[in-house]
Scaffold this active site. Structure first.
Site, short mmCIF file in Angstrom:
data_model
loop_
_atom_site.label_atom_id
_atom_site.label_comp_id
_atom_site.label_asym_id
_atom_site.label_seq_id
_atom_site.Cartn_x
_atom_site.Cartn_y
_atom_site.Cartn_z
N GLY A 31 1.65 -0.58 -1.20
CA GLY A 31 3.03 -0.29 -0.82
C GLY A 31 3.79 0.52 -1.85
O GLY A 31 4.56 1.43 -1.50
N SER B 196 1.49 -1.92 3.56
CA SER B 196 0.56 -2.39 2.52
C SER B 196 -0.41 -3.42 3.07
O SER B 196 -0.07 -4.20 3.97
CB SER B 196 1.35 -2.98 1.36
OG SER B 196 0.50 -3.44 0.34
N SER B 197 -1.61 -3.45 2.49
CA SER B 197 -2.69 -4.31 2.99
C SER B 197 -2.49 -5.79 2.68
O SER B 197 -2.76 -6.65 3.53
CB SER B 197 -4.04 -3.86 2.42
OG SER B 197 -4.06 -3.98 1.00
N HIS B 198 -2.04 -6.12 1.47
CA HIS B 198 -2.06 -7.52 1.07
C HIS B 198 -0.92 -8.35 1.65
O HIS B 198 -0.81 -9.54 1.37
CB HIS B 198 -2.09 -7.64 -0.46
CG HIS B 198 -0.81 -7.32 -1.16
ND1 HIS B 198 0.02 -8.28 -1.68
CD2 HIS B 198 -0.23 -6.14 -1.43
CE1 HIS B 198 1.06 -7.71 -2.25
NE2 HIS B 198 0.94 -6.41 -2.11
N THR C 154 -11.20 9.15 -4.87
CA THR C 154 -12.17 8.72 -3.88
C THR C 154 -11.56 7.66 -2.97
O THR C 154 -10.98 6.68 -3.44
CB THR C 154 -13.43 8.15 -4.56
OG1 THR C 154 -13.97 9.14 -5.44
CG2 THR C 154 -14.47 7.75 -3.53
N CYS D 118 7.44 -8.17 -7.79
CA CYS D 118 7.32 -6.95 -8.57
C CYS D 118 8.38 -6.86 -9.66
O CYS D 118 8.32 -6.02 -10.54
CB CYS D 118 7.42 -5.72 -7.67
SG CYS D 118 6.09 -5.64 -6.45
#
Length: 380
Positions: free
Chosen positions: A69, A197-199, A235, A325
């Protein structure tokens, strides 16, 4: 352990972990390579892009994968501003944004971009009048979060979007906290760019995405990159992205069911606070705000939020004093202060957030800890 900090991060689901392990084992080629192993990885990436675009109600060529994020917000804001002409170098954002948004706009000021930080009304809402007053002829971008990660207050983006469309101003939203919790649709919200965001959706940390409308004339922050159509160098992490998308698909399928559970847990918690006469006030006490049900911002009278958090942690209960954060900074949260509270009240703020595995028993254990804290005060 009782985990009540799902707004900070979620545990990885079995399904997402399975996909991550399988892709790490069987799909380890570089998606940019021209051989068969690279082609196999690229197929996974293509499917992931198409699936995520569908979930966001957009097109696959608008999806750009990132590391999370924070990077999504920074890249989205910088890329949009890079693509705007010299006479549109003004950005408007809010006081309540995630720190990553403020990192991005602060960096832009060093290259001459004008930045306006607006505050919400007393309900924590950015109204059309507040936004309109901040707009200038040179405004090129507005970035307003979909919902705040600390307070859970949802912003009326769909009501603000027509004003920006009329003035040919691009609209970005940080939807990290809302994706997978409520419907996030590019078309319904009327925004041009979305960060996720993934988490936050039961996937491994390390993946995120920006959705960028094809109408946005963006230019990359890092020149010369070839990955993700030049949007981001490096990558591409195919196993993590595959797990992110698998978790997103599952989370969206369960969205309505989870929303109902979150509402039940929220209502139970608030009812028990009143029943047990605990000196805890919640932001949900004000019915004028539209809020995420899984996030409850509270003020425990007589205790600073940090003390309450540490007391809960001592009893094996994880809660938060705000955005993870920004942990380590002992000062009132800007998002909480934006509600026009005193420093004293803002420092009493704690955040409780529910998730897929939260139960009433978890809430009862939290309430029991609160009762013990109250007894400490009465015993003084």
């Amino acid at each position: 352990m009782v985990y009540l900090d799902y707004a900070a991060s979620t545990p990885v689901s079995k399904e997402a972990l399975h996909v991550f392990q399988q892709l790490s084992r069987d799909c380890y080629g570089n998606a940019s390579s021209l051989h068969d192993a690279g082609g196999k990885a690229n197929e996974i990436l293509t499917y992931s892009r198409q699936s995520l675009a569908k979930l966001l109600d957009g097109e696959s060529d608008g999806v750009f994968f990132t590391s999370g994020g924070t990077e999504s917000n920074i890249l989205a804001i910088h890329s949009i501003m890079n693509g705007l002409p010299a006479h549109k170098q003004h950005i408007v954002t809010t006081k309540m944004e995630h720190p990553s948004v403020h990192y991005a706009v602060n960096a832009l000021t060093h290259r001459g971009v004008k930045v306006t930080i607006i505050e919400p009304n007393e309900e924590g809402i950015i109204t059309k009048d507040i936004l309109e007053e901040a707009l200038l002829p040179e405004t090129g971008l507005v970035s307003i979060q979909h919902a705040n990660s600390e307070t859970g207050i949802i912003q009326p983006l769909a009501e603000l979007a027509p004003l920006l469309k009329k003035r040919h101003v691009f609209f970005h939203t940080d939807a990290v906290q809302t994706f997978g919790k409520i419907r996030v649709s590019l078309k319904e919200l009327g925004v041009d760019a979305i960060s996720i965001s993934s988490h936050k959706v039961y996937a491994p940390k390390g993946a995120g995405a920006v959705y960028m409308s094809t109408e946005v004339p963006w230019k990359p922050l890092y020149t010369g990159a070839v990955q993700e159509s030049g949007f981001r160098p490096g990558t591409v992490n195919v196993p993590c992205i595959g797990a992110f998308v698998a978790a997103s698909e599952q989370t969206i399928l369960q969205l309505e069911e989870q929303h109902k559970l979150d509402c039940q847990l929220r209502d139970y918690f608030i009812q028990q606070l009143k029943k047990q006469q605990l000196p805890v006030r919640t932001l949900h006490d004000n019915g004028k705000r539209r809020m995420l049900p899984h996030i409850i911002g509270c003020f425990f009278e007589g205790f600073e939020g940090q003390y309450v958090m540490l007391a809960c942690n001592k009893h094996g209960i994880c809660i938060s004093t705000g955005s993870a954060c920004a942990s380590g900074y002992h000062h009132p949260s800007p998002a909480v202060k934006a509600l026009h509270l005193s420093d004293r009240d803002a420092l009493q703020f704690i955040r409780i957030s529910f998730g897929r595995m939260t139960s009433k028993d978890d809430i009862d254990q939290l309430l029991h800890t609160f009762m013990n804290l109250q007894k400490e005060t009465e015993g003084e």
